[in-house]
Write an enzyme that holds these catalytic residues in place. Structure first.
Site: not given
Length: 301
Positions: A75, A46-48
Site C-alpha cells: 500500500h 502502519s508504514e511510511t
C-alpha cells in the site's frame, strides 16, 4: 534546519479516510536509517515510504513501520507512485502510461502508472509468489485468535507464502472474521515461533456481491495490530484463491475483486490481476487508486 516534503496518502480507495494510510517522502535523500525510523514513528501510519535514488533501477523505496524497517509494503508503494505522479516527477508531468523499475530490499519490482484527466491509477506487480501448505500448532493459533476450530474453513489448506513468510488461514464466514479480537501477546509469540511477519485471515463471504474475498491482516512482529488494506498480502491471496479452486481459472488471466478494511472502518477495494504462464507459474498485479489527505513538511535538525 532541514525540511522534507511529506504526504499522507490513503491507498486502495477512491475517497479520503478509506483504504490504508501511508506516509510518503518523495525525496528522502540525506536521511539516516535512524531518522527514517523516527519520521515513521512520528507519522505513525502502519508504514511510511522513503523514495531514494538508485543505481540499479529508476528509483528505490524503503518502508518503515513505527517500529522497524519491513521487506516490502504494497500500500505504501501504491501511495508513493500516486504521490510521485501527482507531483509530476519522473517524467509524469502530463497524462500518459508509465512503467518504472523500483529497487527494494527483496529485489527490483515493476510498478505502472496510468495518468489521465486528473485521475491516477497505480498497477503494482507483486513480487514472486510461492505458496506451500503449512503445519502449525493449531491449538496455540486458535487460542491466540480466540476462535474455535470449526471457525477455520477446513475445506481449504492453511498455507505459507515462502518469500514474505505470510500465513494464510481461511475462515468459515464473515461473522467469524468480524468477531476476531485476538490476543496480541499470544499471536506475537506464535508468529515469532514460526517466523510469520504477518497473518492473513480471510473468507469468501463478502460485503460487495461482486467481490471474491474479504480479509484481515495482523502483523504483531512489525508492531502493527491490524493493517487496513495489505497490498503485499493481496497478490498471494489471489493466487491462493486460484490454486485451491475457489475461483475458476479459464484461459491464462483473471481479475479478482478483493476487499479489506471494512471491519475496522477503513474500507478498501482493489483488483488482483492473476496470470499463469506456460510453465504453470502464477504472477499477480494489483490495480489500485489512492487519495492524498495530508500534504506538508517535516523539520529536522
Amino acid at each position: 534546519m532541514r525540511r522534507y516534503k511529506v504526504k499522507q496518502v490513503d491507498a486502495f480507495t477512491d475517497r479520503a479516510f478509506g483504504g490504508n494510510p501511508a506516509g510518503v517522502l518523495t525525496s528522502a535523500e540525506g536521511l539516516t536509517d535512524k531518522e527514517m525510523l523516527s519520521i515513521a514513528n512520528e507519522i505513525n501510519a502502519s508504514e511510511t515510504a522513503f523514495v531514494l535514488p538508485s543505481d540499479t533501477a529508476d528509483f528505490r523505496i524503503r518502508w518503515f513501520t513505527p517500529k522497524k524497517e519491513v521487506l516490502f509494503c504494497g500500500h505504501a508503494t501504491v501511495a508513493s507512485l500516486y504521490a510521485l505522479a501527482q507531483e509530476g516527477k519522473l517524467g509524469m508531468e502530463n497524462d500518459g502510461e508509465f512503467s518504472f523499475k523500483v529497487e527494494t530490499t527483496i529485489g527490483v519490482i515493476t510498478v505502472d502508472v496510468i495518468k489521465s484527466n486528473n485521475e491516477i491509477q497505480v498497477i503494482l506487480h507483486s513480487p514472486k509468489i510461492a505458496l506451500l501448505r503449512e503445519d502449525i500448532d493449531k491449538i496455540s493459533f486458535l487460542d491466540a485468535l480466540k476462535i474455535k476450530e470449526d471457525e477455520i474453513d477446513a475445506s481449504y489448506p492453511i498455507m505459507r507464502e515462502t518469500n514474505l513468510d505470510y500465513l494464510y488461514v481461511p475462515i468459515s464466514g464473515l461473522d467469524t472474521l468480524k468477531n476476531i479480537d485476538y490476543d496480541y501477546s499470544k499471536l506475537e509469540k506464535f508468529c515469532a515461533k514460526y517466523n510469520f511477519p504477518g497473518v492473513c485471515v480471510f473468507t469468501t463471504e463478502t460485503f460487495d456481491p461482486d467481490s471474491k474475498a474479504h480479509s484481515r491482516f495482523f502483523a504483531p512482529l512489525y508492531g502493527v495490530r491490524e493493517d487496513p488494506v495489505t497490498g503485499s498480502a493481496q497478490g498471494p491471496l489471489g493466487v491462493y484463491l486460484l490454486i485451491n479452486g475457489i475461483i475458476e481459472f479459464s484461459g491464462n488471466e483473471v481479475n479478482i475483486k478483493s476487499e479489506q478494511g471494512d471491519i475496522i472502518e477503513r474500507p478498501g477495494r482493489l483488483v488482483i490481476n492473476v496470470t499463469k504462464d506456460e510453465y504453470g507459474n502464477f504472477t499477480s498485479k494489483l490495480v489500485a487508486s489512492a487519495v492524498t489527505v495530508l500534504d506538508g513538511e517535516i523539520y529536522l535538525p
